[in-house]
Design a protein around this motif. Structure first.
Motif, mmCIF file in Angstrom:
data_model
loop_
_atom_site.group_PDB
_atom_site.id
_atom_site.type_symbol
_atom_site.label_atom_id
_atom_site.label_comp_id
_atom_site.label_asym_id
_atom_site.label_seq_id
_atom_site.Cartn_x
_atom_site.Cartn_y
_atom_site.Cartn_z
ATOM 1 N N HIS A 1 -5.762 3.653 -17.697
ATOM 2 C CA HIS A 1 -6.749 4.639 -17.270
ATOM 3 C C HIS A 1 -7.077 5.662 -18.353
ATOM 4 N N LEU B 1 -9.597 8.375 -14.380
ATOM 5 C CA LEU B 1 -8.984 9.235 -13.371
ATOM 6 C C LEU B 1 -9.562 10.641 -13.490
ATOM 7 N N ARG B 2 -10.527 10.922 -12.620
ATOM 8 C CA ARG B 2 -11.157 12.242 -12.570
ATOM 9 C C ARG B 2 -11.708 12.453 -11.164
ATOM 10 N N ASP B 3 -11.865 13.708 -10.795
ATOM 11 C CA ASP B 3 -12.388 14.080 -9.479
ATOM 12 C C ASP B 3 -11.620 13.411 -8.330
ATOM 13 N N LEU B 4 -10.323 13.249 -8.501
ATOM 14 C CA LEU B 4 -9.552 12.518 -7.500
ATOM 15 C C LEU B 4 -9.325 13.314 -6.218
ATOM 16 N N LYS B 5 -9.289 14.629 -6.309
ATOM 17 C CA LYS B 5 -9.120 15.427 -5.094
ATOM 18 C C LYS B 5 -10.339 15.265 -4.191
ATOM 19 N N LYS C 1 -12.373 12.574 -4.302
ATOM 20 C CA LYS C 1 -12.417 11.162 -3.910
ATOM 21 C C LYS C 1 -11.367 10.839 -2.849
ATOM 22 N N TYR C 2 -10.207 11.486 -2.948
ATOM 23 C CA TYR C 2 -9.108 11.278 -2.003
ATOM 24 C C TYR C 2 -8.670 12.618 -1.427
ATOM 25 N N ARG D 1 -4.287 13.504 0.402
ATOM 26 C CA ARG D 1 -3.397 13.159 -0.707
ATOM 27 C C ARG D 1 -2.512 11.963 -0.391
ATOM 28 N N LEU E 1 -3.734 8.732 -1.898
ATOM 29 C CA LEU E 1 -3.410 8.606 -3.322
ATOM 30 C C LEU E 1 -1.928 8.270 -3.508
ATOM 31 N N LEU F 1 -2.758 14.560 -10.666
ATOM 32 C CA LEU F 1 -4.046 13.857 -10.558
ATOM 33 C C LEU F 1 -5.062 14.652 -9.747
ATOM 34 N N GLN F 2 -4.592 15.400 -8.776
ATOM 35 C CA GLN F 2 -5.512 16.202 -7.956
ATOM 36 C C GLN F 2 -6.069 17.399 -8.709
#
Length: 118
Positions: free
Chosen positions: A50, A65-69, A71-72, A75, A78, A115-116
């Motif tokens: 990634h 891996l960006r904008d994961l908060k 997108k998910y 938590r 994830l 990641l968040q």
């Protein structure tokens, strides 16, 4: 699917016992540990597949891996992906980090915390 939900009372007790004092300090420590694991070429090794902002020599097999908060927002989704993505996507190349005991519950949660923030 095994999920590792957060337990606020337990986190507060851990923060006090470890001398971190406040949950915010504990959260910052977890984020720092998660970043370290995500960038580590031996243990978490997220950079192998990634692109992650701030990482050197990223791979391109997996999604950036960006904008994961956003997108998910839950938590636990994830967490489940890191634990064993094969349950959601049997064709994935992502290792089942939790199922295969590559990462501990604490390590998975720290990586998710990191990641968040991306």
């Amino acid at each position: 699917m095994t999920a590792f939900p957060r337990k606020p009372a337990l986190l507060l007790a851990l923060a006090v016992l470890t001398g971190l004092g406040a949950p915010r300090a504990w959260a910052q420590s977890a984020i720092s540990e998660g970043r370290k694991l995500a960038f580590d070429r031996g243990k978490g090794n997220c950079l192998t597949c990634h692109v992650i902002k701030g990482g050197d020599l990223p791979g391109t097999i997996g999604p950036e891996l960006r904008d994961l908060k956003a997108k998910y927002p839950d938590r636990n989704e994830l967490v489940a992906i890191l634990f064993d993505e094969t349950k959601r996507n049997p064709q994935t190349m992502m290792p089942p980090f939790g199922r295969n005991r590559i990462l501990t519950e604490q390590e998975i949660n720290a990586i998710v915390d990191f990641l968040q923030t991306l």
